[in-house]
Write a protein that holds these residues in place. Structure first.
Motif, PDB file in Angstrom:
ATOM      1  N   LEU A   6     -57.255  56.339  87.566  1.00 27.13           N
ATOM      2  CA  LEU A   6     -58.142  56.852  86.535  1.00 27.13           C
ATOM      3  C   LEU A   6     -59.298  55.890  86.305  1.00 27.13           C
ATOM      4  O   LEU A   6     -59.123  54.662  86.398  1.00 27.13           O
ATOM      5  CB  LEU A   6     -57.374  57.047  85.223  1.00 27.13           C
ATOM      6  N   PRO A   7     -60.479  56.411  86.011  1.00 29.00           N
ATOM      7  CA  PRO A   7     -61.599  55.514  85.709  1.00 29.00           C
ATOM      8  C   PRO A   7     -61.380  54.803  84.389  1.00 29.00           C
ATOM      9  O   PRO A   7     -60.916  55.402  83.421  1.00 29.00           O
ATOM     10  CB  PRO A   7     -62.799  56.463  85.640  1.00 29.00           C
ATOM     11  N   GLU A   8     -61.704  53.522  84.364  1.00 27.31           N
ATOM     12  CA  GLU A   8     -61.553  52.734  83.145  1.00 27.31           C
ATOM     13  C   GLU A   8     -62.815  51.885  82.946  1.00 27.31           C
ATOM     14  O   GLU A   8     -63.070  50.962  83.708  1.00 27.31           O
ATOM     15  CB  GLU A   8     -60.324  51.831  83.247  1.00 27.31           C
ATOM     16  N   PRO A   9     -63.619  52.231  81.922  1.00 25.81           N
ATOM     17  CA  PRO A   9     -63.426  53.354  81.014  1.00 25.81           C
ATOM     18  C   PRO A   9     -63.879  54.672  81.643  1.00 25.81           C
ATOM     19  O   PRO A   9     -64.533  54.671  82.688  1.00 25.81           O
ATOM     20  CB  PRO A   9     -64.323  52.980  79.829  1.00 25.81           C
ATOM     21  N   VAL A  10     -63.545  55.780  80.984  1.00 26.25           N
ATOM     22  CA  VAL A  10     -64.065  57.076  81.426  1.00 26.25           C
ATOM     23  C   VAL A  10     -65.582  57.056  81.243  1.00 26.25           C
ATOM     24  O   VAL A  10     -66.076  56.717  80.159  1.00 26.25           O
ATOM     25  CB  VAL A  10     -63.439  58.221  80.603  1.00 26.25           C
ATOM     26  N   PRO A  11     -66.352  57.368  82.287  1.00 28.10           N
ATOM     27  CA  PRO A  11     -67.815  57.307  82.156  1.00 28.10           C
ATOM     28  C   PRO A  11     -68.348  58.353  81.200  1.00 28.10           C
ATOM     29  O   PRO A  11     -67.870  59.493  81.171  1.00 28.10           O
ATOM     30  CB  PRO A  11     -68.321  57.556  83.583  1.00 28.10           C
ATOM     31  N   LYS A  12     -69.331  57.965  80.405  1.00 25.87           N
ATOM     32  CA  LYS A  12     -69.985  58.933  79.524  1.00 25.87           C
ATOM     33  C   LYS A  12     -70.799  59.912  80.364  1.00 25.87           C
ATOM     34  O   LYS A  12     -71.384  59.551  81.383  1.00 25.87           O
ATOM     35  CB  LYS A  12     -70.897  58.215  78.527  1.00 25.87           C
ATOM     36  N   VAL A  13     -70.841  61.149  79.883  1.00 31.70           N
ATOM     37  CA  VAL A  13     -71.568  62.214  80.571  1.00 31.70           C
ATOM     38  C   VAL A  13     -72.880  62.476  79.831  1.00 31.70           C
ATOM     39  O   VAL A  13     -72.883  62.821  78.648  1.00 31.70           O
ATOM     40  CB  VAL A  13     -70.727  63.498  80.644  1.00 31.70           C
ATOM     41  N   TYR A  14     -73.987  62.308  80.561  1.00 33.71           N
ATOM     42  CA  TYR A  14     -75.322  62.620  80.056  1.00 33.71           C
ATOM     43  C   TYR A  14     -75.740  63.955  80.655  1.00 33.71           C
ATOM     44  O   TYR A  14     -75.497  64.224  81.832  1.00 33.71           O
ATOM     45  CB  TYR A  14     -76.323  61.539  80.450  1.00 33.71           C
TER      46      TYR A  14
END
Length: 377
Positions: free
Chosen positions: A174-182
């Motif tokens: 899992l991505p750490e942290p979860v990337p923010k979505v723009y």
């Protein structure tokens, strides 16, 4: 309202120079004096990092260097800067995109943000093998983000939509942290997807009143779901207002009437509502380009996408940023010509002014400087 965040731009869409590099949004870019090389882009990334920008947007499209590959390379010549990677959901499967995000976060220490671009030009989309129409692209994008969000949450995903299907999909890492979505877009279809999935809604630099209407529109669609708002715009700031406007006039003098006609004809093919609004602001003429005090529409005469610039002294640009903040903007994605020097003009001029006003702070700890002359203090 939280402190403001500022991001810069990596000119992988045709290079950089002391004049406006034209093209974009399906239009061939013009010539530039500084190619989009790792050496030069690395300088821009480090300048952004040193001056206190949080991240750098890297564009996507047929006339850009690939954003994933470019930023992976540039992450190795920078230390802290995050990369706002633009990519098109129609060109990669949701599972692979979720997996790529996990790899990027793991290998860079969590320096990925994602800018979702559905694509506003069908003729360009067909180059990628995508033959869906605009509304279908947004519908597919919503399915894509639904799948990816569930994968990032650690779920095993079975999904069958109108456009996408996965079975037994589960990420090993899992991505750490979860990337923010723009996410950006001015059409009704774009608004629906943004309201449901975006962490940050981006809009191009229209006058504050128009931006306020967009903020209200998305907030209404989101129905109370937390969402931040960002502005994608250029900047021309100098020590005095006269110097800044002289620079804007210098850039305008370098734009030929033939180039305006050529680029405008190409941009008229765009299905993007936001692009249409940018074209309306400049009107295809070199006259009347200050569309709001300090907001100049000259860039959009030959550049697709973001077509306006904040122009003025450091304090005047800071004032205009505060005006946008009052209508809900908390993040700014900025650029200049050239991008290397522009990062220093803004970083050494406007950001300290905003820091004095208590609106911004450097994202990295400051190091105490040792006096150049022993015992000088």
């Amino acid at each position: 309202m939280s402190a403001l965040q500022f991001h810069w731009f990596l000119p992988t869409n045709g290079g950089d120079g002391r004049q406006v590099v034209d093209g974009g949004h399906g239009v061939d870019p013009g010539r530039s004096s500084r190619p989009a090389s790792v050496s030069y882009l690395g300088q821009v990334a480090r300048a952004a990092e040193d001056n206190g920008f949080a991240a750098a947007l890297t564009p996507t499209g047929a006339w850009c260097e690939d954003a994933w590959v470019s930023t992976a390379m540039l992450s190795q010549v920078s230390d802290r800067l995050k990369f706002l990677v633009a990519f098109r959901p129609g060109s990669v499967s949701p599972f692979l995109a979720a997996q790529m995000a996990g790899t990027f976060q793991h290998l860079t220490g969590g320096r990925l943000l994602l800018n979702i671009v559905t694509g506003g030009e069908s003729h360009e989309q067909r180059m990628y093998g995508d033959f869906e129409d605009k509304d279908a692209r947004y519908e597919r994008c919503g399915e894509f983000l639904h799948i990816v969000r569930r994968l990032w949450a650690g779920e095993t995903v079975d999904f069958a939509g109108r456009h996408l299907r996965v079975e037994g999909a589960r990420l090993a890492q899992l991505p750490e942290p979860v990337p923010k979505v723009y996410f950006g877009g001015s059409s009704p279809a774009a608004g629906r997807v943004a309201a449901e999935h975006a962490d940050v809604y981006l809009t191009w630099g229209e006058p504050p009143g128009a931006v306020a209407a967009k903020v209200a529109w998305i907030r209404g669609l989101a129905g109370g779901r937390p969402i931040r708002f960002g502005l994608r715009v250029h900047v021309i700031n100098r020590d005095t207002s006269a110097e800044a406007w002289a620079e804007a006039e210098r850039l305008l003098a370098g734009i030929g009437e033939d180039d305006i006609a050529r680029v405008r004809a190409g941009l008229r093919r765009s299905e993007s509502e936001g692009q249409r609004r940018m074209l309306d602001l400049n009107g295809g003429t070199k006259h009347g380009l200050e569309v709001h005090p300090g907001l100049w529409a000259g860039i959009g005469l030959v550049r697709g996408g973001a077509g306006t610039a904040l122009v003025g002294s450091h304090a005047e640009v800071a004032d205009l940023i505060e005006e946008y903040r009052q209508v809900g903007i908390e993040e700014f994605v900025l650029s200049a010509y050239p991008h290397l020097e522009g990062a220093y003009w803004f970083g050494e001029g406007v950001l300290p002014e905003l820091e004095r006003r208590g609106l911004w702070s450097h994202p990295a700890p400051r190091r105490n400087r040792v006096a150049a002359v022993p015992f000088a203090n």
